[in-house]
Write a protein that holds these residues in place. Structure first.
Motif, PDB file in Angstrom:
ATOM      1  N   ARG A   5      -4.229  -1.029   4.993  1.00 25.51           N
ATOM      2  CA  ARG A   5      -2.915  -0.480   4.943  1.00 25.51           C
ATOM      3  C   ARG A   5      -2.821   1.163   5.283  1.00 25.51           C
ATOM      4  O   ARG A   5      -1.944   1.612   5.970  1.00 25.51           O
ATOM      5  N   TYR A  12      -1.017   4.564  -1.753  1.00 21.10           N
ATOM      6  CA  TYR A  12       0.317   4.427  -1.361  1.00 21.10           C
ATOM      7  C   TYR A  12       0.999   5.833  -1.728  1.00 21.10           C
ATOM      8  O   TYR A  12       2.051   6.050  -1.014  1.00 21.10           O
ATOM      9  N   CYS A  18       3.600  -3.543   4.074  1.00 21.29           N
ATOM     10  CA  CYS A  18       2.848  -3.300   2.943  1.00 21.29           C
ATOM     11  C   CYS A  18       3.436  -4.178   1.566  1.00 21.29           C
ATOM     12  O   CYS A  18       2.812  -4.335   0.534  1.00 21.29           O
TER      13      CYS A  18
END
Length: 327
Positions: free
Chosen positions: A129, A225, A248
């Motif tokens: 991601r 993140y 995500c």
């Protein structure tokens, strides 16, 4: 295990019991209903993870590096639950609380290996991601099938190695007092504390393993993140941020389901009742493997589309087959 049993070349005799006794819950009436509940959770887990692996295998559009990790996650969930739950049911539903010494160490090895691999699979997905959102133009170069397969293989080698070391160190312990393990399976921490000789190496590995398997992966995921959020706040519109984070959402859900119960247990280890610890750890072991395929089917557009396509093809083939028979 000869490497560990050599005791550095010295002739040392270790006292090993014929069996360990898994105590399970203490003083809870009708506790067998809880294990029946775990059995149904296991069935859902087997069906869900088998379905996810089948969909990825059958749909060539899902043969991407990301779904290499998802397939491995489903395999680990299936294998881990199959290593834990059937044996757990045998122990507590059929009252086979005595488990031979070697069987107990094997039980420990497979349970810890699979539980640890779940954590590292989440690391691989977070890396996927991170690159997909921060460096979309370089994604095809940085995240290839070869890279992802190598990453997963290195994780397996690492986990198997450290778990073998942990099991090997237990074979160098002597058990001359109690053989009762106050847990629902052959728990590493509960076993080495029963030893009557020096268990410092096992204690050291019990401190090191959570650092390597829980804290470092969690720090990497959180850093990923934070980096994604910071980058999106600088260059993207609100709509683009929402769209990026939607990709995500499944992974964030998996991270929360896996890490939160473990962190609660580790934080309150000395304060919670043994029964509460067993419930927390057992649910942590069996619930994520059940929920992971459900989350991926519900929150991942590619898998939803793939399932619809495969079901449509199956329905069409049945209709075609009936038409041929009628003619």
């Amino acid at each position: 295990m000869n490497l560990f049993n050599s005791a550095l070349g010295r002739n040392i005799t270790f006292v090993r019991p014929a069996y360990f006794i898994i105590s399970g819950f203490i003083g809870i009436p009708n506790v067998k209903f809880y294990y029946v509940f775990l059995f149904f959770v296991y069935i859902v887990s087997v069906l869900g993870n088998t379905a996810v692996m089948a969909v990825i295998y059958l749909d060539h559009n899902l043969r991407t590096p990301k779904y290499v990790v998802v397939f491995n996650l489903a395999f680990v969930d299936l294998f881990g639950n199959s290593a834990l739950v059937p044996k757990l049911l045998d122990i507590f539903l059929f009252n086979h609380h005595n488990i031979p010494y070697n069987d107990c160490l094997s039980f420990l090895f497979f349970c810890y290996t699979c539980l640890s691999m779940q954590s590292l699979n989440l690391v691989a997905l977070s890396y996927d991601r991170l690159i997909a959102i921060i460096y979309p133009l370089h994604y095809q170069v940085k995240v290839t099938h070869r890279f992802m397969l190598s990453l997963i293989a290195s994780f397996w080698v690492f986990i198997i190695t450290v778990t073998l070391i942990a099991v090997g160190l237990i074979t160098r312990l002597s058990f001359c007092k109690s053989v009762v393990i106050n847990s629902y399976f052959c728990d590493h921490g509960q076993i080495y504390r029963l030893a009557c000789n020096d268990y410092t190496p096992s204690f050291a590995i019990s401190v090191l393993l959570p650092l390597l398997i829980i804290w470092l992966p969690l720090i990497f995921i959180m850093f990923s993140y934070l980096h994604i959020g910071y980058a999106l706040s600088k260059v993207a519109t609100v709509q683009e941020r929402v769209k990026a984070f939607k990709t995500c959402s499944a992974h964030i859900s998996l991270v929360a389901i896996y890490f939160l119960p473990i962190l609660i247990t580790f934080t309150l280890m000395e304060k919670i009742h043994p029964n509460a610890r067993i419930i927390n750890l057992s649910l942590t072991s069996v619930f994520p493997p059940m929920l992971n395929p459900i989350i991926y089917v519900l929150q991942t557009q590619e898998i939803k589309e793939s399932v619809k396509k495969l079901l449509k093809i199956r329905v069409q083939s049945k209709i075609t087959g009936k038409k041929v028979i009628i003619k």
